[in-house]
Write a protein that holds these residues in place. Structure first.
Motif, PDB file in Angstrom:
ATOM      1  N   TYR A  77      -6.200   4.936   2.167  1.00  0.00           N
ATOM      2  CA  TYR A  77      -5.867   5.657   3.405  1.00  0.00           C
ATOM      3  C   TYR A  77      -4.569   6.455   3.252  1.00  0.00           C
ATOM      4  O   TYR A  77      -4.494   7.630   3.616  1.00  0.00           O
ATOM      5  N   LEU A  78      -3.542   5.812   2.704  1.00  0.00           N
ATOM      6  CA  LEU A  78      -2.224   6.451   2.637  1.00  0.00           C
ATOM      7  C   LEU A  78      -2.151   7.530   1.553  1.00  0.00           C
ATOM      8  O   LEU A  78      -1.387   8.485   1.695  1.00  0.00           O
ATOM      9  N   ILE A  79      -2.912   7.380   0.471  1.00  0.00           N
ATOM     10  CA  ILE A  79      -2.909   8.432  -0.561  1.00  0.00           C
ATOM     11  C   ILE A  79      -3.399   9.748   0.043  1.00  0.00           C
ATOM     12  O   ILE A  79      -2.818  10.811  -0.193  1.00  0.00           O
ATOM     13  N   LYS A  80      -4.462   9.685   0.819  1.00  0.00           N
ATOM     14  CA  LYS A  80      -4.981  10.897   1.465  1.00  0.00           C
ATOM     15  C   LYS A  80      -3.940  11.480   2.419  1.00  0.00           C
ATOM     16  O   LYS A  80      -3.694  12.694   2.433  1.00  0.00           O
ATOM     17  N   ALA A  81      -3.314  10.618   3.240  1.00  0.00           N
ATOM     18  CA  ALA A  81      -2.328  11.097   4.218  1.00  0.00           C
ATOM     19  C   ALA A  81      -1.093  11.679   3.534  1.00  0.00           C
ATOM     20  O   ALA A  81      -0.614  12.761   3.898  1.00  0.00           O
ATOM     21  N   TYR A  82      -0.580  10.958   2.516  1.00  0.00           N
ATOM     22  CA  TYR A  82       0.624  11.434   1.828  1.00  0.00           C
ATOM     23  C   TYR A  82       0.357  12.733   1.070  1.00  0.00           C
ATOM     24  O   TYR A  82       1.168  13.672   1.126  1.00  0.00           O
ATOM     25  N   SER A  83      -0.756  12.798   0.349  1.00  0.00           N
ATOM     26  CA  SER A  83      -1.032  13.994  -0.455  1.00  0.00           C
ATOM     27  C   SER A  83      -1.200  15.230   0.416  1.00  0.00           C
ATOM     28  O   SER A  83      -0.747  16.326   0.062  1.00  0.00           O
ATOM     29  N   GLY A 129       0.808  -1.218   0.000  1.00  0.00           N
ATOM     30  CA  GLY A 129       0.000   0.000   0.000  1.00  0.00           C
ATOM     31  C   GLY A 129       0.837   1.261   0.000  1.00  0.00           C
ATOM     32  O   GLY A 129       0.519   2.236  -0.695  1.00  0.00           O
ATOM     33  N   ALA A 130       1.950   1.277   0.755  1.00  0.00           N
ATOM     34  CA  ALA A 130       2.790   2.478   0.849  1.00  0.00           C
ATOM     35  C   ALA A 130       3.490   2.766  -0.478  1.00  0.00           C
ATOM     36  O   ALA A 130       3.592   3.935  -0.888  1.00  0.00           O
ATOM     37  N   VAL A 131       3.983   1.729  -1.147  1.00  0.00           N
ATOM     38  CA  VAL A 131       4.691   1.933  -2.414  1.00  0.00           C
ATOM     39  C   VAL A 131       3.755   2.510  -3.474  1.00  0.00           C
ATOM     40  O   VAL A 131       4.092   3.469  -4.184  1.00  0.00           O
ATOM     41  N   ILE A 132       2.566   1.920  -3.603  1.00  0.00           N
ATOM     42  CA  ILE A 132       1.605   2.398  -4.603  1.00  0.00           C
ATOM     43  C   ILE A 132       1.072   3.783  -4.222  1.00  0.00           C
ATOM     44  O   ILE A 132       0.919   4.671  -5.064  1.00  0.00           O
ATOM     45  N   ALA A 133       0.800   3.977  -2.917  1.00  0.00           N
ATOM     46  CA  ALA A 133       0.227   5.250  -2.464  1.00  0.00           C
ATOM     47  C   ALA A 133       1.218   6.396  -2.581  1.00  0.00           C
ATOM     48  O   ALA A 133       0.806   7.556  -2.733  1.00  0.00           O
ATOM     49  N   LEU A 134       2.527   6.105  -2.515  1.00  0.00           N
ATOM     50  CA  LEU A 134       3.519   7.180  -2.621  1.00  0.00           C
ATOM     51  C   LEU A 134       3.450   7.857  -3.988  1.00  0.00           C
ATOM     52  O   LEU A 134       3.418   9.092  -4.084  1.00  0.00           O
ATOM     53  N   PHE A 135       3.383   7.059  -5.049  1.00  0.00           N
ATOM     54  CA  PHE A 135       3.316   7.622  -6.390  1.00  0.00           C
ATOM     55  C   PHE A 135       1.968   8.313  -6.633  1.00  0.00           C
ATOM     56  O   PHE A 135       1.910   9.438  -7.140  1.00  0.00           O
TER      57      PHE A 135
END
Length: 289
Positions: free
Chosen positions: A173-179, A108-114
């Motif tokens: 979840y992580l896309i929202k947090a990272y963005s 999830g973290a790898v995909i959400a980072l991009f």
């Protein structure tokens, strides 16, 4: 000398009295929202009390049922022991659950980072950003259990469906947090780098990610904690294995209260360790930055 001291003291007391008199505590008036919240809470309390009084308990006495519940809790937590599992097997099942949580968090973290870079409005096109955020909002609106059950139709119940479903929700979840972490960066720095001729990848890897590393690690570890809790539930709901499946068998099939208590203690100890590691990690990240 005494007269001067008395005059100074009297003037000081007068000033302090004026200050105390003028600085009264202001009580906010009741707004419509506050009144609505209080009325709602009062209504829910009244309904709850009324439900307990008129509920049909059948042949079960409320006080005796409450007494038996406390007796079950006493057996579960003060007489905890393994009967079908050994400590070695329990540790192995806990490691399976940890592996499931770790795997889904990494994917999830790898995909959400991009995708988080594309979702940040200061790094991407507005149309692309809004499209990704709308899609992510839809993913987060559906509970993880439902995603696992949806993917189990194609992959079958088991660890594969659990990994895909948990990863899918972790991405949302992580896309929202990272963005949101990327959007908090100073736009002046990004504009300065663009003016110096830096391309998008150089801005991302030399400025955006290093500046947001503290937030990225913090959000990722928090998602790992959530995934561990979800992995325990998925062990029972989706047959993914791990300590959650043993907890489900002990509670649903064997009704072994002592083993349920022992498994609960294992999960509780891991949750405390996660909290300690998370606190230490955040403190170290603040010191380094």
């Amino acid at each position: 000398m005494n007269n001067e001291w008395l005059m100074k003291t009297g003037s000081t007391l007068k000033d302090s009295g004026k200050l105390t008199h003028s600085s009264k505590i202001k009580v906010k008036p009741l707004t419509k929202q506050a009144i609505a919240i209080r009325l709602t809470l009062t209504a829910l309390f009244v309904i709850t009390v009324y439900s307990f009084t008129v509920f049909d308990y059948g042949d079960t006495n409320f006080m005796s049922g409450l007494k038996e519940t406390f007796a079950n809790f006493k057996t579960m937590f003060f007489e905890a022991s393994f009967s079908r599992l050994t400590i070695t097997e329990a540790i192995y099942q806990v490691l399976i659950t940890l592996g499931l949580a770790f795997l889904t968090t990494v994917f999830g973290a790898v995909i959400a980072l991009f995708l988080g870079l594309l979702a940040a409005q200061n790094l991407s096109n507005k149309v692309v950003s809004n499209t990704i955020k709308a899609f992510v909002a839809f993913i987060r609106a559906v509970p993880t259990v439902l995603w696992v059950l949806i993917f189990s139709v194609a992959a079958g119940l088991g660890s594969v469906a659990a990994v895909i479903g948990m990863t899918f929700h972790s991405i949302g979840y992580l896309i929202k947090a990272y963005s949101e972490s990327f959007e908090e960066l100073d736009e002046g720095v990004i504009e300065a780098l663009k003016g110096c001729g830096a391309n998008w990848w150089q801005i991302v890897f030399q400025t955006v990610i290093p500046s947001s590393m503290t937030y990225l690690i913090s959000w990722t570890f928090m998602r790992f904690e959530i995934n561990f809790s979800v992995a325990v539930a998925m062990g029972a709901a989706a047959g993914a294995g791990g300590i959650g499946f043993d907890l489900f068998m002990a509670s649903g099939f064997y009704f072994d209260l002592r083993e349920i208590g022992m498994i609960t203690y294992f999960i509780l100890v891991l949750a405390i360790i996660f909290e300690f590691v998370s606190t230490r990690m955040k403190a170290n990240l603040r010191e380094t930055h």
